[in-house]
Scaffold this active site. Structure first.
Site, PDB file in Angstrom:
ATOM      1  N   LYS A   4      -1.454   2.007  14.302  1.00 21.52           N
ATOM      2  CA  LYS A   4      -2.574   1.192  14.771  1.00 21.52           C
ATOM      3  C   LYS A   4      -2.805   0.000  13.857  1.00 21.52           C
ATOM      4  O   LYS A   4      -2.997  -1.109  14.319  1.00 21.52           O
ATOM      5  CB  LYS A   4      -3.846   2.047  14.865  1.00 21.52           C
ATOM      6  CG  LYS A   4      -3.928   2.766  16.208  1.00 21.52           C
ATOM      7  CD  LYS A   4      -4.930   3.890  16.291  1.00 21.52           C
ATOM      8  CE  LYS A   4      -6.374   3.628  16.023  1.00 21.52           C
ATOM      9  NZ  LYS A   4      -7.183   3.249  15.115  1.00 21.52           N
ATOM     10  N   PHE A   5      -2.766   0.266  12.519  1.00 19.60           N
ATOM     11  CA  PHE A   5      -3.058  -0.833  11.597  1.00 19.60           C
ATOM     12  C   PHE A   5      -1.868  -1.781  11.506  1.00 19.60           C
ATOM     13  O   PHE A   5      -2.005  -2.988  11.710  1.00 19.60           O
ATOM     14  CB  PHE A   5      -3.379  -0.282  10.201  1.00 19.60           C
ATOM     15  CG  PHE A   5      -3.424  -1.341   9.134  1.00 19.60           C
ATOM     16  CD1 PHE A   5      -2.439  -1.421   8.164  1.00 19.60           C
ATOM     17  CD2 PHE A   5      -4.443  -2.291   9.124  1.00 19.60           C
ATOM     18  CE1 PHE A   5      -2.462  -2.410   7.191  1.00 19.60           C
ATOM     19  CE2 PHE A   5      -4.474  -3.296   8.157  1.00 19.60           C
ATOM     20  CZ  PHE A   5      -3.486  -3.351   7.187  1.00 19.60           C
ATOM     21  N   ASN A 137       0.971  -2.145  -5.184  1.00 19.76           N
ATOM     22  CA  ASN A 137       1.357  -0.831  -5.683  1.00 19.76           C
ATOM     23  C   ASN A 137       0.120   0.035  -5.928  1.00 19.76           C
ATOM     24  O   ASN A 137      -1.017  -0.442  -5.826  1.00 19.76           O
ATOM     25  CB  ASN A 137       2.143  -1.025  -6.993  1.00 19.76           C
ATOM     26  CG  ASN A 137       3.059   0.148  -7.303  1.00 19.76           C
ATOM     27  OD1 ASN A 137       2.981   1.212  -6.682  1.00 19.76           O
ATOM     28  ND2 ASN A 137       3.937  -0.049  -8.274  1.00 19.76           N
ATOM     29  N   PHE A 138       0.340   1.277  -6.241  1.00 14.30           N
ATOM     30  CA  PHE A 138      -0.715   2.216  -6.661  1.00 14.30           C
ATOM     31  C   PHE A 138      -1.834   2.366  -5.634  1.00 14.30           C
ATOM     32  O   PHE A 138      -2.992   2.580  -6.010  1.00 14.30           O
ATOM     33  CB  PHE A 138      -1.279   1.798  -8.030  1.00 14.30           C
ATOM     34  CG  PHE A 138      -0.233   1.748  -9.123  1.00 14.30           C
ATOM     35  CD1 PHE A 138       0.088   0.540  -9.725  1.00 14.30           C
ATOM     36  CD2 PHE A 138       0.444   2.892  -9.508  1.00 14.30           C
ATOM     37  CE1 PHE A 138       1.077   0.481 -10.706  1.00 14.30           C
ATOM     38  CE2 PHE A 138       1.433   2.839 -10.499  1.00 14.30           C
ATOM     39  CZ  PHE A 138       1.741   1.633 -11.096  1.00 14.30           C
ATOM     40  N   LEU A 139      -1.478   2.297  -4.360  1.00 15.75           N
ATOM     41  CA  LEU A 139      -2.480   2.588  -3.310  1.00 15.75           C
ATOM     42  C   LEU A 139      -2.792   4.076  -3.382  1.00 15.75           C
ATOM     43  O   LEU A 139      -1.884   4.908  -3.225  1.00 15.75           O
ATOM     44  CB  LEU A 139      -1.943   2.217  -1.940  1.00 15.75           C
ATOM     45  CG  LEU A 139      -2.735   2.732  -0.726  1.00 15.75           C
ATOM     46  CD1 LEU A 139      -4.174   2.247  -0.760  1.00 15.75           C
ATOM     47  CD2 LEU A 139      -2.047   2.285   0.562  1.00 15.75           C
ATOM     48  N   VAL A 141      -6.010   7.019  -2.488  1.00 18.70           N
ATOM     49  CA  VAL A 141      -7.339   7.434  -2.005  1.00 18.70           C
ATOM     50  C   VAL A 141      -7.532   8.876  -2.452  1.00 18.70           C
ATOM     51  O   VAL A 141      -6.636   9.706  -2.259  1.00 18.70           O
ATOM     52  CB  VAL A 141      -7.423   7.318  -0.462  1.00 18.70           C
ATOM     53  CG1 VAL A 141      -8.722   7.914   0.058  1.00 18.70           C
ATOM     54  CG2 VAL A 141      -7.284   5.853  -0.042  1.00 18.70           C
ATOM     55  N   SER A 147      -8.086  10.393   5.516  1.00 15.12           N
ATOM     56  CA  SER A 147      -8.374  10.291   6.962  1.00 15.12           C
ATOM     57  C   SER A 147      -9.725   9.678   7.262  1.00 15.12           C
ATOM     58  O   SER A 147     -10.298   9.915   8.317  1.00 15.12           O
ATOM     59  CB  SER A 147      -8.297  11.680   7.632  1.00 15.12           C
ATOM     60  OG  SER A 147      -7.077  12.271   7.295  1.00 15.12           O
ATOM     61  N   LEU A 150      -9.599   4.606   4.956  1.00 11.87           N
ATOM     62  CA  LEU A 150      -9.869   3.726   3.805  1.00 11.87           C
ATOM     63  C   LEU A 150      -8.651   2.885   3.452  1.00 11.87           C
ATOM     64  O   LEU A 150      -8.785   1.733   3.030  1.00 11.87           O
ATOM     65  CB  LEU A 150     -10.286   4.555   2.588  1.00 11.87           C
ATOM     66  CG  LEU A 150     -11.757   4.935   2.484  1.00 11.87           C
ATOM     67  CD1 LEU A 150     -12.012   5.781   1.238  1.00 11.87           C
ATOM     68  CD2 LEU A 150     -12.632   3.691   2.449  1.00 11.87           C
ATOM     69  N   THR A 173       6.722  -0.726  -1.528  1.00 13.74           N
ATOM     70  CA  THR A 173       7.591   0.385  -1.114  1.00 13.74           C
ATOM     71  C   THR A 173       6.715   1.534  -0.646  1.00 13.74           C
ATOM     72  O   THR A 173       5.528   1.599  -0.965  1.00 13.74           O
ATOM     73  CB  THR A 173       8.469   0.889  -2.293  1.00 13.74           C
ATOM     74  OG1 THR A 173       7.594   1.304  -3.348  1.00 13.74           O
ATOM     75  CG2 THR A 173       9.433  -0.172  -2.772  1.00 13.74           C
ATOM     76  N   LEU A 389       7.891  -0.402  -9.455  1.00 16.91           N
ATOM     77  CA  LEU A 389       7.532   0.768 -10.293  1.00 16.91           C
ATOM     78  C   LEU A 389       6.764   1.824  -9.490  1.00 16.91           C
ATOM     79  O   LEU A 389       6.064   1.497  -8.545  1.00 16.91           O
ATOM     80  CB  LEU A 389       6.663   0.274 -11.459  1.00 16.91           C
ATOM     81  CG  LEU A 389       7.366  -0.790 -12.324  1.00 16.91           C
ATOM     82  CD1 LEU A 389       6.378  -1.367 -13.306  1.00 16.91           C
ATOM     83  CD2 LEU A 389       8.576  -0.201 -13.012  1.00 16.91           C
TER      84      LEU A 389
END
Ligand SMILES: CCOC(=O)c1cnc2ccc(OC)cc2c1SCCC#N
Length: 389
Positions: A4-5, A137-139, A141, A147, A150, A173, A389
């Protein structure tokens, strides 16, 4: 699978794959800075944006703990990446970095850090074009907030802040398939401490193999074998830059490193990054280079071991020493430094040593993506010269 996004974003869409009328380059043109949304995206009412100052010990601790407890795990939940604080400062405070791109989300009531995403500026060459990009990077939650949709808000917010600095492309990545990878890489693992990898359940004793036979199979010499092999030092930055720029020029996608970048990314830092080179004993030319970074992982649910010490192949150049010999010296040094495993992707020329040096294929894949930039499809991992990284 429905995205969807991502179907709303300027990224290669599945319907584009194989459409050779589409030319390489930006998918959308830059918008005037006055048209970029000036205020942050809306979060659910209980949460607020925060900028994470990685110079602050306290904030760095919060980021470290959020990632240590909530960041990426493998499919079998055996490991979770445990990036160290000094690694995070290295990865985020890069030449020309923007503190505003180190983005956190706090719960308003408790002020607890519950989500994170980052960008750092980079010059990435795609074929003959050097493009200013953000490496995102570093996403992350918090497990308790999954869910709630966010992640799309975090991605839109880092995109907005990158746009405010007049940058319109990004590289990232993921272990999951999204629209649309520019290439898909395979992880390979070389056991350095086979007993520990068997204890934690990652490796299994081969058929008709005893533990002592397995330990012998992965045994390495106590010291490196290449004459002139030594640690990289500050004085080597100009020569290593020349060597690396020339080597990376052969790949379709690669960083456009200058001496400042080489100094930041490749000067050895304890427990973060190790770099070695071969200085010819005859004429002192620097002919080869190898490097790896330190990324431990928490071992989940094991009584005997809590941490996996993993080395990750970084940038390697061989012009005189055969690459398998150079990388075997890297394995020898990693073993000397008590690493449990040496990991590598099948990118650049890594395929030339993976099997010979007893790497085994992992079951994880790493997909590389560009945001708002179309690359002619069908790029192979061996055409990729970029390590994120
Ligand atoms: C022993 C070989 O596996 C790993 O080193 C490892 C360690 N920690 C992880 C944490 C999260 C994770 O999520 C995909 C994978 C790992 C992996 S395998 C893929 C990385 C490499 N090479």
């Amino acid at each position: 699978k429905r995205h969807k996004f991502w179907e709303t974003q300027p990224v290669g869409q599945y319907k584009d794959v194989g459409d050779f009328t589409l030319i390489e380059g930006p998918i959308e043109p830059p918008t005037p800075l006055s048209d970029v949304k000036q205020e942050p995206y809306n979060l659910p009412a209980a949460y607020e944006w925060t900028t994470c100052d990685m110079d602050s010990q306290e904030t760095c601790d919060e980021v470290y703990l959020l990632l240590m407890n909530n960041y990426v795990e493998d499919d079998e939940n055996m490991f979770r990446f445990n990036y160290s604080k000094e690694f995070l400062r290295w990865a985020l405070r890069v030449p020309g970095y923007y503190r505003s791109w180190h983005i956190g989300v706090r719960a308003k009531a408790s002020k607890k850090l519950v989500a994170f995403i980052t960008g750092v500026p980079a010059r990435i060459r795609v074929n003959d074009e050097v493009v200013k990009m953000a490496e995102v990077n570093f996403l992350c939650v918090h497990k308790k907030l999954r869910s709630k949709r966010l992640a799309p808000v975090l991605i839109k917010e880092v995109t907005r802040r990158v746009h405010l600095e007049n940058i319109w492309q990004a590289a990232y990545t993921a272990g999951v398939v999204l629209p649309t990878p520019i290439t898909t890489c395979q992880y390979w693992h070389r056991s350095l401490n086979p007993k520990k990898l068997i204890d934690v359940g990652f490796s299994r004793l081969g058929a008709r193999m005893t533990m002592s036979r397995t330990i012998k199979l992965y045994k390495l010499p106590g010291s490196t074998v290449t004459p002139g092999f030594r640690k990289m030092e500050l004085r080597d930055v100009p020569a290593v830059t020349r060597l690396l720029r020339n080597y990376l020029s052969q790949f379709v996608v690669a960083p456009d490193f200058d001496e400042h970048d080489v100094q930041h990314w490749l000067i050895p830092r304890d427990n973060v990054v190790d770099s070695y080179l071969v200085e010819s004993p005859e004429n002192h030319d620097i002919t080869d280079f190898c490097s790896f970074y330190t990324l431990p992982s928490s071992i989940l649910g094991n009584q005997a071991h809590s941490t996996l010490k993993a080395a990750y192949s970084y940038y390697n150049v061989s012009t005189k020493t055969p690459l398998p010999q150079l990388m075997n010296d890297a394995l020898i040094v990693a073993k000397q430094k008590d690493f449990d495993v040496f990991n590598a992707l099948d990118i650049m020329h890594n395929e030339s040593f993976l099997k010979d040096l007893k790497f085994g294929p992992g079951d994880g894949q790493l997909h590389y993506y560009l945001y708002n930039y179309r690359v002619r499809s069908g790029m192979k991992p061996s055409e990729l010269g970029l390590v994120l990284l």
